[in-house]
Design a protein around this motif. Structure first.
Motif, short mmCIF file in Angstrom:
data_model
loop_
_atom_site.label_atom_id
_atom_site.label_comp_id
_atom_site.label_asym_id
_atom_site.label_seq_id
_atom_site.Cartn_x
_atom_site.Cartn_y
_atom_site.Cartn_z
N THR A 61 32.95 37.39 31.43
CA THR A 61 34.34 37.67 31.80
C THR A 61 35.07 38.21 30.59
N ILE B 160 35.18 40.44 35.69
CA ILE B 160 33.89 39.75 35.70
C ILE B 160 32.79 40.80 35.83
N HIS C 129 37.30 40.09 39.61
CA HIS C 129 38.32 39.74 38.63
C HIS C 129 38.74 38.30 38.88
N THR C 130 39.20 37.65 37.85
CA THR C 130 39.58 36.24 37.99
C THR C 130 40.80 36.06 38.89
#
Length: 470
Positions: free
Chosen positions: A121, A127, A191-192
């Motif tokens: 990440t 990610i 993506h987080t």
């Protein structure tokens, strides 16, 4: 122009059997039209200069067309387009199915290699999934080699030529090979906090690959392998990412690299001779606005409907049409293995951000020029504290580099590659070579892989030998 006409004829007529010779797939329209098209080609010199002179007139459209970017209206319109094309893609897949994407960790074992998948990440939340590939026949490994993806490709790019692929050739010679990922491509669409159907997800360009993606993966690979002598082999945009990384981080991550070997690296980009790309450069502001309104700022080749069209045209209906299209886009050469297109086009072409296309187009017509993305005066002042983009410091690159110019290329041309190489720090100017028979798609589609991969592997092994004897 010649290749554009051939491509159009094949696309519209899908003419009966072409007549490939041993060296080049000759077709009936090619034989008939070649004498007529040569004079037209001679009328198209200096495309980069023409674009540079006309671009200011088109740029006045940008404030008007982009006045509503990043708001709820464009998000809604993009959501509608995405939903509709997903339905179209699903329906098309019923009658003309697209094969599953090629994952290196599943494909490499079919060719006798072990492969593992990892995730990292980035500090801004993307990610990235990337892959390790090795031969079980090796008791030790000569060096750790990282392969970033090329433009509009992904981590599987260097296994698509099957047994002749660069990654497999390296692994057979007992290198520890890592296939890297950049945000936006397959294996880099998570993506987080952001969805890949949001405009914010696609708010990036090659700077972000160099400032975030490449450093995060180099650090992971170094920690995993215990090596601080990594070798980077790449194509086109890998050069852009490397130059941005070194500008932003200076020596921090260059210290993990012992050498770089890049085919057709994109640094300076002002002299291109591709009519298709020059046209895109002219329309870059319009493309950016349309992309925001319809596809969340994504250059969406992996959109289900678009991917279905591309695969079925290039991989099933008429690979020869796409052979000519690639010649139109990247340069006239026989070194395009179109017979493998049915296998390759499960993964090619890949999606990226509209800003990536806009960024490269902004460099067109500007000789010996490489800078950050130009957002316009107001946004430049906010981001850079100056009205114009920041120039990239090429002398910040000090790690030894081997640059390979692809002489048939019309996008990344020999003069720009040579000037980029000469602009690096003296310690970085390790080796420069011009490969006569390859265009800008040669590193991914080569027929004679010895002529391109063999040259790079030979240089790598010369460097390794010099290290052990010095």
């Amino acid at each position: 122009m010649r290749t554009a006409t051939f491509a159009l004829l094949h696309l519209l007529l899908v003419l009966g059997p072409s007549r490939p010779s041993a060296a080049h797939p000759q077709s009936i329209p090619e034989l008939l039209l070649s004498p007529l098209l040569d004079p037209v080609e001679n009328l198209l010199p200096g495309l980069g200069s023409i674009v540079a002179s006309l671009s200011p007139y088109f740029s006045v459209l940008n404030p008007i067309l982009q006045s509503s970017l990043q708001n709820n209206l464009t998000q809604f319109s993009s959501d509608v387009v995405t939903s509709l094309t997903s339905v179209v893609g699903a329906l098309a897949n019923v009658s003309l199915p697209v094969p599953p994407i090629i994952r290196p960790d599943r494909e490499a074992p079919k060719f006798g290699f072990t492969s593992e998948a990892y995730n990292v990440t980035t500090s801004d939340g993307y990610i990235l999934e990337f892959f390790r590939l090795r031969s079980g026949n090796c008791t030790a490994y000569r060096a750790v080699v990282v392969l970033p993806p090329g433009i509009l490709s992904n981590a599987a790019s260097f296994i698509l030529l099957k047994e002749n692929s660069l990654a497999y050739r390296l692994a057979r010679r007992c290198y520890d090979v890592w296939l890297l990922t950049f945000r936006g491509y397959l294996f880099g669409r998570r993506h987080t906090t952001l969805s890949d159907t949001s405009a914010q997800f696609w708010d990036f360009y090659p700077y972000h690959w160099g400032a975030y993606d490449l450093p995060a993966q180099l650090e992971f690979v170094s920690n995993k392998t215990g090596s601080i002598r990594l070798r980077l082999i790449g194509v086109d945009q890998a050069g852009t990412a490397l130059l941005f990384m070194n500008h932003v981080h200076r020596q921090k991550f260059q210290g993990l690299l012992a050498g770089c070997y890049i085919m057709g690296p994109i640094g300076y980009f002002g002299r291109l001779r591709s009519l298709a790309f020059a046209t895109l450069a002219l329309l870059r502001d319009v493309i950016k606005a349309v992309g925001a309104i319809t596809l969340h700022n994504e250059l969406a080749f992996m959109n289900p409907a678009v991917h279905s069209v591309v695969y079925n045209l290039c991989g099933r209906i008429s690979p020869l049409t796409c052979f000519y299209l690639f010649q139109l886009l990247a340069g006239n050469t026989n070194e395009i293995n179109y017979r493998l297109f049915p296998y390759m086009f499960a993964n090619i072409l890949d999606s990226t951000s509209i800003d990536t296309l806009v960024y490269y187009n902004q460099q067109v017509g500007r000789v010996k020029y490489m800078a950050f993305l130009d957002y316009g005066t107001t946004e430049n002042l906010r981001r850079y504290n100056q009205s114009t983009p920041v120039n990239v410091d090429l002398t910040a690159t000090t790690v030894p580099c081997s640059f390979y110019a692809l002489k048939q290329g019309t996008v990344v041309v020999t003069e720009d590659v040579r000037d980029t190489f000469r602009a690096l720090a003296k310690t970085a100017q390790s080796h420069y070579e011009e490969l006569a028979n390859y265009s800008n798609v040669g590193p991914l589609f080569a027929v004679n892989t010895d002529g391109i991969y063999g040259r790079i592997i030979s240089r790598l092994e010369i460097d390794l030998l010099n290290e052990t004897t010095s």
